[in-house]
Design a protein around this motif. Structure first.
Motif, PDB file in Angstrom:
ATOM      1  N   LEU A 276       1.023  -1.163   0.020  1.00 30.71           N
ATOM      2  CA  LEU A 276       0.071  -0.091   0.230  1.00 30.71           C
ATOM      3  C   LEU A 276       0.822   1.375   0.083  1.00 30.71           C
ATOM      4  CD1 LEU A 276      -2.971  -0.904   2.377  1.00 30.71           C
ATOM      5  CD2 LEU A 276      -3.168  -0.608   0.031  1.00 30.71           C
ATOM      6  N   PRO A 277       0.584   2.223  -0.880  1.00 31.14           N
ATOM      7  CA  PRO A 277       1.525   3.371  -1.129  1.00 31.14           C
ATOM      8  C   PRO A 277       1.485   4.337   0.139  1.00 31.14           C
ATOM      9  CG  PRO A 277      -0.443   3.604  -2.380  1.00 31.14           C
ATOM     10  CD  PRO A 277      -0.514   2.242  -1.948  1.00 31.14           C
ATOM     11  N   LYS A 339     -10.302  -2.675  -1.036  1.00 32.08           N
ATOM     12  CA  LYS A 339      -8.925  -2.118  -1.468  1.00 32.08           C
ATOM     13  C   LYS A 339      -7.884  -3.305  -1.691  1.00 32.08           C
ATOM     14  CE  LYS A 339      -6.077   1.874  -0.533  1.00 32.08           C
ATOM     15  NZ  LYS A 339      -5.641   2.878   0.279  1.00 32.08           N
ATOM     16  N   VAL A 340      -7.943  -4.014  -0.432  1.00 27.93           N
ATOM     17  CA  VAL A 340      -6.831  -5.078  -0.582  1.00 27.93           C
ATOM     18  C   VAL A 340      -6.980  -6.302  -1.408  1.00 27.93           C
ATOM     19  CG1 VAL A 340      -5.931  -6.806   1.211  1.00 27.93           C
ATOM     20  CG2 VAL A 340      -6.598  -4.747   2.042  1.00 27.93           C
ATOM     21  N   CYS A 344      -4.970  -7.811  -4.394  1.00 25.58           N
ATOM     22  CA  CYS A 344      -4.509  -9.034  -4.607  1.00 25.58           C
ATOM     23  C   CYS A 344      -5.004  -9.692  -5.925  1.00 25.58           C
ATOM     24  CB  CYS A 344      -5.051  -9.979  -3.552  1.00 25.58           C
ATOM     25  SG  CYS A 344      -4.262  -9.491  -1.812  1.00 25.58           S
ATOM     26  N   GLN A 345      -6.273  -9.138  -6.582  1.00 24.33           N
ATOM     27  CA  GLN A 345      -6.805  -9.594  -7.594  1.00 24.33           C
ATOM     28  C   GLN A 345      -5.698 -10.070  -8.875  1.00 24.33           C
ATOM     29  OE1 GLN A 345     -10.177  -7.740  -8.509  1.00 24.33           O
ATOM     30  NE2 GLN A 345     -10.875  -9.227 -10.350  1.00 24.33           N
ATOM     31  N   PRO A 346      -4.808  -9.517  -9.191  1.00 31.65           N
ATOM     32  CA  PRO A 346      -4.081  -9.506 -10.422  1.00 31.65           C
ATOM     33  C   PRO A 346      -3.123 -10.641  -9.988  1.00 31.65           C
ATOM     34  CG  PRO A 346      -3.932  -7.062  -9.896  1.00 31.65           C
ATOM     35  CD  PRO A 346      -4.658  -7.945  -8.905  1.00 31.65           C
ATOM     36  N   LYS A 366      -5.816 -11.701   4.650  1.00 29.52           N
ATOM     37  CA  LYS A 366      -5.695 -10.279   4.785  1.00 29.52           C
ATOM     38  C   LYS A 366      -4.743  -9.837   6.087  1.00 29.52           C
ATOM     39  CE  LYS A 366      -8.438  -5.826   5.168  1.00 29.52           C
ATOM     40  NZ  LYS A 366      -8.533  -5.662   6.460  1.00 29.52           N
ATOM     41  N   PRO A 367      -5.153 -10.739   7.448  1.00 29.25           N
ATOM     42  CA  PRO A 367      -4.266 -10.171   8.390  1.00 29.25           C
ATOM     43  C   PRO A 367      -3.005 -10.601   8.595  1.00 29.25           C
ATOM     44  CG  PRO A 367      -6.452 -11.412   9.112  1.00 29.25           C
ATOM     45  CD  PRO A 367      -6.221 -11.466   7.557  1.00 29.25           C
ATOM     46  N   GLN A 368      -2.478 -11.332   7.497  1.00 28.25           N
ATOM     47  CA  GLN A 368      -0.941 -11.836   7.275  1.00 28.25           C
ATOM     48  C   GLN A 368      -0.335 -11.150   6.512  1.00 28.25           C
ATOM     49  OE1 GLN A 368      -2.674 -16.223   7.878  1.00 28.25           O
ATOM     50  NE2 GLN A 368      -0.643 -16.289   7.667  1.00 28.25           N
ATOM     51  N   LEU A 369      -0.840 -10.413   5.639  1.00 27.99           N
ATOM     52  CA  LEU A 369      -0.364  -9.940   4.339  1.00 27.99           C
ATOM     53  C   LEU A 369       0.771  -8.695   4.660  1.00 27.99           C
ATOM     54  CD1 LEU A 369      -3.131  -9.949   1.773  1.00 27.99           C
ATOM     55  CD2 LEU A 369      -1.175 -11.454   1.521  1.00 27.99           C
TER      56      LEU A 369
END
Length: 484
Positions: A276-277, A339-340, A344-346, A366-369
């Motif tokens: 995330l920027p 947003k997350v 991840c989708q690509p 998500k909590p581990q990313l």
């Protein structure tokens, strides 16, 4: 302070945006925005040998990705690239020539090299010796005529006052001074190809653009006295200077080097991996600046409000990849799911894992990313062969009550209908096994987790079982029972 504050980030388009350059841009940005000033982008593209075709686009695109905006740039203003400003540089070079503050130098590279080698052998500090030293005016004229007849193209050198002291009060480091005699002699302000050298062009640019403060890395400290000489020669007032400390590798304690391949050092790398920027922005803002207090997570707006140039560190800034990853994970955990998932989708699509359960997979992990690209290895469990057990996992599965737990849970799964097979209904089945067998705690949950997933640790067990599917979960338990 007001709009009189004008700062700039002036990259050379010679490659991708490095973390060190990004910090320079970011501190200038925060300084300008905090003081309601102007933030300017200027492209220093006179080094044609190192010019990269896509370098300028990469710089601007990655700054935008980080969340920065600017008031003036080559996109909005003409002549904001050095290559477009050659007439302006020539005007001031000619002025210095006319005033006798600069002169044309006909010494060749071969002669310069030979003189350097002589000085080194003699134990002298390498420096340029004025080629006209000791010549009469007639001898000087004859020398120039001879050199020009030989086709030698001159450079232009600034005449250095070697008795002068060049000093400034640095925004970060305090009082600094250099003796003119330690600069290395008269130095080149215009190369043979007609392009100005960096230390000349940057002064003309900063003066022309009314730059009030120059904030940059302390590898530029040695350039500052040369630039002060140009300001003095042209009769201009110099801006204030601030030199940020170097960024060092937190593990080696050495200057962060582009050759250090163990550390991600280019903003493009973080974009590609799906950071995330906002997290990268936050992390860079704390490289050599401290807002005070214990907090480390700040929004862009908070950082703008808090920024205080007096809190720029005098000690080297440690680039700690683990800290960046921790910060990135915190941002992802607190980000909106959509947003997350979009990040991840690509990666899921490229891996052929963009199934109807993809959203549930992202929700699960998500909590581990730390970055979105991690979603692929994290979800291997659901798309790859059953992993080989570690010694610690084998030890758990050798427990006396393991077969009892697995047989009972397998029966519970087999009894569930497709409609009932949902995460909220799976946990009660595990509790039912506890009630029937009297086995609880890790002796209950750990064998089920290892039998189903092949791992001792992971996301919530009911969700893991649901995403794996009833049939596959039963198959894994069967295989484990046969191996016991």
């Amino acid at each position: 302070m007001s709009n009189d504050i004008r700062v700039r980030y002036a990259p050379s388009p010679t490659g991708l945006l490095h973390i060190g350059n990004a910090r320079t841009a970011l501190f200038n940005y925060l300084y300008a925005r905090h003081h309601d000033g102007q933030f300017i982008i200027r492209i220093e593209d006179t080094d044609r040998k190192r010019h990269v075709e896509d370098g300028e686009r990469s710089q601007l695109e990655n700054l935008r990705w980080l969340g920065m905006d600017w008031d003036e740039s080559p996109e909005t203003h003409e002549n904001y690239r050095q290559s477009e400003r050659l007439e302006l540089y020539q005007k001031y070079i000619q002025q210095l020539l006319n005033e006798g503050k600069a002169y044309k130098s006909y010494v060749t590279e071969e002669e310069l090299k030979a003189e350097r080698e002589r000085q080194e052998k003699a134990g002298e500090t390498p420096r340029y010796i004025n080629e006209f030293l000791g010549m009469s005016e007639d001898e000087k004229a004859a020398y120039i005529t001879e050199r020009e007849a030989a086709g030698i193209i001159p450079t232009v050198r600034l005449a250095v006052n070697e008795t002068a002291i060049y000093k400034w009060t640095d925004m970060v480091k305090g009082d600094i001074e250099f003796e003119g005699g330690n600069i290395g002699g008269d130095w080149v302000i215009q190369k043979k190809d007609g392009f100005p050298t960096y230390n000349f062009a940057v002064v003309v640019d900063d003066h022309d653009m009314k730059i009030s403060h120059v904030i940059r890395g302390d590898d530029h400290i040695a350039n500052t006295p040369k630039q002060l000489m140009v300001y003095e020669a042209l009769g201009w007032t110099a801006p204030e200077f601030g030199h940020m400390t170097l960024i060092i590798n937190s593990e080696t304690g050495k200057k962060l080097s582009k050759r250090d391949t163990n550390t991600l050092q280019f903003i493009e790398d973080y974009r590609r991996k799906g950071y995330l920027p906002e997290a990268v922005f936050n992390f860079i803002a704390l490289l050599g600046w401290n807002p005070g207090g214990e907090d480390e997570i700040f929004s862009r707006e908070e950082l703008i409000n808090l920024f205080d140039e007096h809190r720029l560190s005098k000690s080297p800034a440690a680039f700690d990849q683990k800290k960046l990853d921790w910060m990135s994970n915190d941002y992802i955990k607190n980000a909106d799911f959509d947003k997350v998932f979009a990040l991840c989708q690509p990666f899921l699509e490229e891996a052929g894992r963009l199934t109807d359960k993809a959203a549930k997979l992202v929700e699960l992990y998500k909590p581990q990313l730390t970055a979105a690209d991690e979603i692929v290895p994290l979800t291997d469990l659901f798309f790859s062969d059953f992993p080989a057990l570690t010694d610690a996992e084998k030890e758990v599965m050798a427990g006396e009550t393991v077969p009892t737990v697995l047989e009972a849970f397998k029966a519970k799964l087999e009894a569930m209908s497709d409609e009932d097979f949902q995460p909220d209904n799976i946990f009660p089945q595990i509790k039912a096994v506890q009630k029937e067998t009297g086995i609880k705690g890790k002796n209950l949950f750990m064998p089920i987790r290892i039998a189903v997933s092949g791992e001792m640790h992971g996301p919530e067990l009911p969700n893991t079982i649901y995403l794996l599917g009833r049939d596959k979960s039963i198959e894994h338990i069967d295989n484990m029972l046969q191996s016991l």
